[in-house]
Enzyme design. Structure first.
Site, PDB file in Angstrom:
ATOM      1  N   HIS A  72      43.766  41.705  37.567  1.00 24.88           N
ATOM      2  CA  HIS A  72      44.570  41.461  36.368  1.00 24.88           C
ATOM      3  C   HIS A  72      44.813  42.784  35.650  1.00 24.88           C
ATOM      4  O   HIS A  72      43.874  43.499  35.325  1.00 24.88           O
ATOM      5  CB  HIS A  72      43.850  40.491  35.419  1.00 24.88           C
ATOM      6  CG  HIS A  72      43.845  39.077  35.909  1.00 24.88           C
ATOM      7  ND1 HIS A  72      43.856  37.990  35.068  1.00 24.88           N
ATOM      8  CD2 HIS A  72      43.853  38.568  37.161  1.00 24.88           C
ATOM      9  CE1 HIS A  72      43.855  36.882  35.786  1.00 24.88           C
ATOM     10  NE2 HIS A  72      43.847  37.210  37.055  1.00 24.88           N
ATOM     11  N   TYR A 201      43.407  34.858  25.386  1.00 23.35           N
ATOM     12  CA  TYR A 201      42.409  34.772  24.319  1.00 23.35           C
ATOM     13  C   TYR A 201      43.134  34.246  23.079  1.00 23.35           C
ATOM     14  O   TYR A 201      43.975  34.952  22.520  1.00 23.35           O
ATOM     15  CB  TYR A 201      41.806  36.151  24.016  1.00 23.35           C
ATOM     16  CG  TYR A 201      40.836  36.627  25.072  1.00 23.35           C
ATOM     17  CD1 TYR A 201      41.276  37.168  26.276  1.00 23.35           C
ATOM     18  CD2 TYR A 201      39.461  36.539  24.869  1.00 23.35           C
ATOM     19  CE1 TYR A 201      40.391  37.597  27.247  1.00 23.35           C
ATOM     20  CE2 TYR A 201      38.558  36.968  25.828  1.00 23.35           C
ATOM     21  CZ  TYR A 201      39.034  37.492  27.016  1.00 23.35           C
ATOM     22  OH  TYR A 201      38.145  37.919  27.974  1.00 23.35           O
ATOM     23  N   PRO A 293      29.898  36.251  25.224  1.00 23.09           N
ATOM     24  CA  PRO A 293      30.756  36.478  26.398  1.00 23.09           C
ATOM     25  C   PRO A 293      32.198  36.881  26.085  1.00 23.09           C
ATOM     26  O   PRO A 293      32.954  37.182  27.015  1.00 23.09           O
ATOM     27  CB  PRO A 293      30.715  35.122  27.127  1.00 23.09           C
ATOM     28  CG  PRO A 293      30.290  34.132  26.110  1.00 23.09           C
ATOM     29  CD  PRO A 293      29.464  34.858  25.103  1.00 23.09           C
ATOM     30  N   LYS A 297      31.247  41.324  29.042  1.00 18.87           N
ATOM     31  CA  LYS A 297      30.493  42.547  29.325  1.00 18.87           C
ATOM     32  C   LYS A 297      29.126  42.325  29.988  1.00 18.87           C
ATOM     33  O   LYS A 297      28.544  43.267  30.532  1.00 18.87           O
ATOM     34  CB  LYS A 297      30.253  43.327  28.007  1.00 18.87           C
ATOM     35  CG  LYS A 297      31.481  43.984  27.468  1.00 18.87           C
ATOM     36  CD  LYS A 297      31.811  45.261  28.231  1.00 18.87           C
ATOM     37  CE  LYS A 297      33.221  45.730  28.024  1.00 18.87           C
ATOM     38  NZ  LYS A 297      34.165  45.347  29.073  1.00 18.87           N
ATOM     39  N   TYR A 385      37.775  46.970  27.188  1.00 15.81           N
ATOM     40  CA  TYR A 385      37.799  45.760  28.008  1.00 15.81           C
ATOM     41  C   TYR A 385      37.698  46.087  29.507  1.00 15.81           C
ATOM     42  O   TYR A 385      36.947  45.443  30.237  1.00 15.81           O
ATOM     43  CB  TYR A 385      39.079  44.961  27.714  1.00 15.81           C
ATOM     44  CG  TYR A 385      39.043  43.559  28.266  1.00 15.81           C
ATOM     45  CD1 TYR A 385      38.391  42.535  27.577  1.00 15.81           C
ATOM     46  CD2 TYR A 385      39.636  43.256  29.483  1.00 15.81           C
ATOM     47  CE1 TYR A 385      38.330  41.247  28.091  1.00 15.81           C
ATOM     48  CE2 TYR A 385      39.588  41.972  30.005  1.00 15.81           C
ATOM     49  CZ  TYR A 385      38.939  40.978  29.307  1.00 15.81           C
ATOM     50  OH  TYR A 385      38.868  39.703  29.818  1.00 15.81           O
TER      51      TYR A 385
HETATM   52  C1  LIG Z   1      29.245  31.055  30.222  1.00 15.51           C
HETATM   53  C2  LIG Z   1      29.012  32.517  30.479  1.00 15.51           C
HETATM   54  C3  LIG Z   1      30.104  33.331  30.711  1.00 15.51           C
HETATM   55  C4  LIG Z   1      29.903  34.674  30.955  1.00 15.51           C
HETATM   56  N1  LIG Z   1      31.009  35.452  31.192  1.00 15.51           N
HETATM   57  C5  LIG Z   1      30.834  36.754  31.503  1.00 15.51           C
HETATM   58  C6  LIG Z   1      31.954  37.569  31.912  1.00 15.51           C
HETATM   59  O1  LIG Z   1      33.093  37.112  32.006  1.00 15.51           O
HETATM   60  N2  LIG Z   1      31.715  38.850  32.251  1.00 15.51           N
HETATM   61  C7  LIG Z   1      30.442  39.379  32.188  1.00 15.51           C
HETATM   62  O2  LIG Z   1      30.289  40.570  32.497  1.00 15.51           O
HETATM   63  N3  LIG Z   1      29.359  38.635  31.831  1.00 15.51           N
HETATM   64  C8  LIG Z   1      29.512  37.331  31.497  1.00 15.51           C
HETATM   65  N4  LIG Z   1      28.416  36.552  31.199  1.00 15.51           N
HETATM   66  C9  LIG Z   1      27.083  37.148  31.204  1.00 15.51           C
HETATM   67  C10 LIG Z   1      26.485  37.307  32.604  1.00 15.51           C
HETATM   68  O3  LIG Z   1      26.521  36.081  33.289  1.00 15.51           O
HETATM   69  C11 LIG Z   1      25.044  37.839  32.496  1.00 15.51           C
HETATM   70  O4  LIG Z   1      25.030  38.934  31.626  1.00 15.51           O
HETATM   71  C12 LIG Z   1      24.474  38.225  33.866  1.00 15.51           C
HETATM   72  O5  LIG Z   1      24.107  37.078  34.614  1.00 15.51           O
HETATM   73  C13 LIG Z   1      23.225  39.113  33.725  1.00 15.51           C
HETATM   74  O6  LIG Z   1      22.669  39.379  34.986  1.00 15.51           O
HETATM   75  P1  LIG Z   1      21.107  39.613  35.157  1.00 15.51           P
HETATM   76  O7  LIG Z   1      20.903  39.883  36.599  1.00 15.51           O
HETATM   77  O8  LIG Z   1      20.670  40.617  34.166  1.00 15.51           O
HETATM   78  O9  LIG Z   1      20.417  38.263  34.702  1.00 15.51           O
HETATM   79  P2  LIG Z   1      20.516  36.804  35.326  1.00 15.51           P
HETATM   80  O10 LIG Z   1      21.849  36.562  35.905  1.00 15.51           O
HETATM   81  O11 LIG Z   1      20.020  35.897  34.261  1.00 15.51           O
HETATM   82  O12 LIG Z   1      19.477  36.831  36.537  1.00 15.51           O
HETATM   83  C14 LIG Z   1      18.090  36.817  36.340  1.00 15.51           C
HETATM   84  C15 LIG Z   1      17.426  36.178  37.548  1.00 15.51           C
HETATM   85  O13 LIG Z   1      16.008  36.254  37.379  1.00 15.51           O
HETATM   86  C16 LIG Z   1      15.423  35.029  37.747  1.00 15.51           C
HETATM   87  N5  LIG Z   1      14.144  34.897  37.036  1.00 15.51           N
HETATM   88  C17 LIG Z   1      13.925  34.559  35.747  1.00 15.51           C
HETATM   89  N6  LIG Z   1      12.620  34.579  35.470  1.00 15.51           N
HETATM   90  C18 LIG Z   1      11.985  34.937  36.606  1.00 15.51           C
HETATM   91  C19 LIG Z   1      10.624  35.120  36.938  1.00 15.51           C
HETATM   92  N7  LIG Z   1       9.651  34.944  36.035  1.00 15.51           N
HETATM   93  N8  LIG Z   1      10.310  35.470  38.207  1.00 15.51           N
HETATM   94  C20 LIG Z   1      11.288  35.675  39.143  1.00 15.51           C
HETATM   95  N9  LIG Z   1      12.601  35.500  38.868  1.00 15.51           N
HETATM   96  C21 LIG Z   1      12.944  35.141  37.618  1.00 15.51           C
HETATM   97  C22 LIG Z   1      16.456  33.986  37.350  1.00 15.51           C
HETATM   98  O14 LIG Z   1      16.284  32.791  38.077  1.00 15.51           O
HETATM   99  C23 LIG Z   1      17.761  34.708  37.686  1.00 15.51           C
HETATM  100  O15 LIG Z   1      18.200  34.430  38.999  1.00 15.51           O
HETATM  101  C24 LIG Z   1      28.582  35.205  30.954  1.00 15.51           C
HETATM  102  C25 LIG Z   1      27.486  34.393  30.728  1.00 15.51           C
HETATM  103  C26 LIG Z   1      27.679  33.064  30.491  1.00 15.51           C
HETATM  104  C27 LIG Z   1      26.477  32.179  30.249  1.00 15.51           C
END
Ligand SMILES: Cc1cc2nc3c(=O)[nH]c(=O)nc-3n(C[C@H](O)[C@H](O)[C@H](O)COP(=O)(O)OP(=O)(O)OC[C@H]3O[C@@H](n4cnc5c(N)ncnc54)[C@H](O)[C@@H]3O)c2cc1C
Length: 391
Positions: A72, A201, A293, A297, A385
């Site tokens: 996009h 948006y 969200p 980011k 963005y």
């Molecule tokens: C509805 C929604 C829309 C979003 N839209 C966007 C977007 O458009 N663009 C964007 O950049 N971000 C977006 N985000 C945010 C994005 O999804 C998160 O910031 C991202 O998932 C972060 O990645 P992470 O690996 O840090 O954490 P997570 O994805 O939360 O991964 C953490 C992992 O650790 C595991 N875990 C937890 N505790 C333990 C434990 N004790 N032992 C072992 N494993 C464990 C979990 O099961 C999980 O698989 C959105 C979030 C939501 C909820």
């Protein structure tokens, strides 16, 4: 068990870190509390910054994204019944975003890791981190009922906001900054063709709405709601009525509707912990920070953190240099706070905060008109963005 870097969590942060380390010749083991099927089916983010796209390509996991994702080059800000295009590419020297769902990124990263013989232990329980302030940290956990111990040189806490890594840092040594918002997002997945070529948006007196997409057949739509709402307070017809009202234009634009097959409500918060490291424990992604969200980011910040961390770890194993590891938190936090500000700013500009605050509504309209009317203001939105340069 022994490895160089023990990674807790197989989200985008943990899996991407494992991939980057593998490419740098550093050994890692990933521990994940959920099953493979579950992590590959969790619906979350969908917008990848240009830098995240480049990183996935550089580390050899971008083929399907380039084939199935949608590039996009602009977004629409909609208010007062009219759409206003922000030309992301035109304002940023050609940078763009990729719409490609987070769980597809997860599938690609898991497949690549398993294919290359890398280890991911799914379904681990009772994870606890030991001796992270020494040179011999370890991770204790249970797998299939048996107690296990993973000895490592470093631990990467990539276990999201509710994980065990952040609380392992003694509370007197960490400072938390938080803000919650009086609204959430109701997100739906719909079987329908796209209503628009680019994300919309929408600001409206009834509240915010976002038109996003997943594929030519599946659309992702959001609307601002009360974070305490139960899903059964949102039958399909109420959702469509709100979306139609909030997205209505004076030129008769029509929202494409279809069968809703997934619904969920997420609360909105901003959060940062400082520092993002303690001894030999390094926090990355949602374990260290959360953004609402609206700025898309969260996933991108997780990618930015592990890029810094992976190159610092690689430098350590190459030359014994610990300076970049020591600077990890300070380096990562500079980008984190920029993204925190952008996400808060987009959220503040686009959502209805209180029912009776006409003053705020007028301020938001003034800001929106400025953003779409001033090249300088539109450029500021666009460059944030699509993602600011890494360094
Ligand atoms: C509805 C929604 C829309 C979003 N839209 C966007 C977007 O458009 N663009 C964007 O950049 N971000 C977006 N985000 C945010 C994005 O999804 C998160 O910031 C991202 O998932 C972060 O990645 P992470 O690996 O840090 O954490 P997570 O994805 O939360 O991964 C953490 C992992 O650790 C595991 N875990 C937890 N505790 C333990 C434990 N004790 N032992 C072992 N494993 C464990 C979990 O099961 C999980 O698989 C959105 C979030 C939501 C909820």
């Amino acid at each position: 068990m022994r490895t160089q870097v023990g990674i807790v969590g197989a989200g985008p942060a943990g899996l991407l870190l494992a991939r980057l380390l593998e490419r740098a010749g550093v050994d890692a083991v990933v521990l994940e509390s959920r099953g493979r099927e579950e992590i590959e089916a969790t619906i979350r983010a969908g917008v990848l910054e240009q830098g995240t796209v480049d990183m996935l390509n550089e580390c050899g996991v971008g083929t399907r994204m380039m084939r199935e994702g949608a590039l996009h080059r602009g977004i629409e800000l909609r208010f007062g019944g009219q759409g206003h295009r922000i030309d992301l590419a035109g304002l940023t020297g050609g940078r763009a975003i990729m719409v490609y769902a987070q769980h597809e990124v997860i599938k690609d990263l898991v497949a690549a890791r398993l294919e290359s013989g890398g280890k991911i232990h799914f379904g681990v329980e009772g994870v606890s981190l030991q001796d992270v302030d020494t040179r011999t940290p370890s991770i204790h956990f249970r797998k299939d009922g048996a107690g296990e111990r993973l000895e490592c040189d470093f631990v990467a806490g990539c276990d999201g906001f509710h994980g065990v890594s952040r609380p392992t840092v003694p509370s007197r040594l960490r400072r938390e900054f938080a803000r919650s918002y009086p609204f959430g997002w109701l997100g739906i997945l719909v079987e329908a063709p796209p209503s628009s070529d680019e994300l919309i948006y929408a600001w409206h007196e009834r509240g915010f709405a976002l038109v996003s997409t997943r594929s030519p057949q599946i659309q992702r739509l959001y609307l601002q709601c009360d974070p305490q709402d139960a899903l059964d307070e949102w039958p399909d017809e109420r959702i469509w009525t709100e979306l139609r009202a909030r997205l209505a234009t004076t030129d008769g634009w029509k929202l494409k509707e279809g069968r809703i097959f997934q619904k969920g409500i997420v609360a909105m918060r901003s959060f940062v912990v400082e520092p993002m490291q303690h001894g030999r424990l390094f926090l990355a992604g949602d374990a260290a920070h959360i953004v609402p969200p609206t700025g898309a980011k969260g996933l991108n910040l997780a990618a930015a953190d592990v890029r810094v961390l992976a190159s610092a770890l690689a430098a350590f194993y190459r030359s014994g240099d610990e300076a970049r590891l020591a600077a990890y938190s300070a380096t990562a936090l500079r980008r984190v706070w920029r993204a925190e500000h952008f996400s808060w700013w987009m959220t503040s500009m686009l959502h209805r905060f209180h029912d009776d605050d006409a003053f705020s509504l007028r301020l938001q309209r003034a800001q929106l008109e400025y953003v779409v009317g001033s090249k300088a203001a539109a450029t500021s939105l666009a460059e944030n963005y699509v993602g600011l340069p890494w360094d």
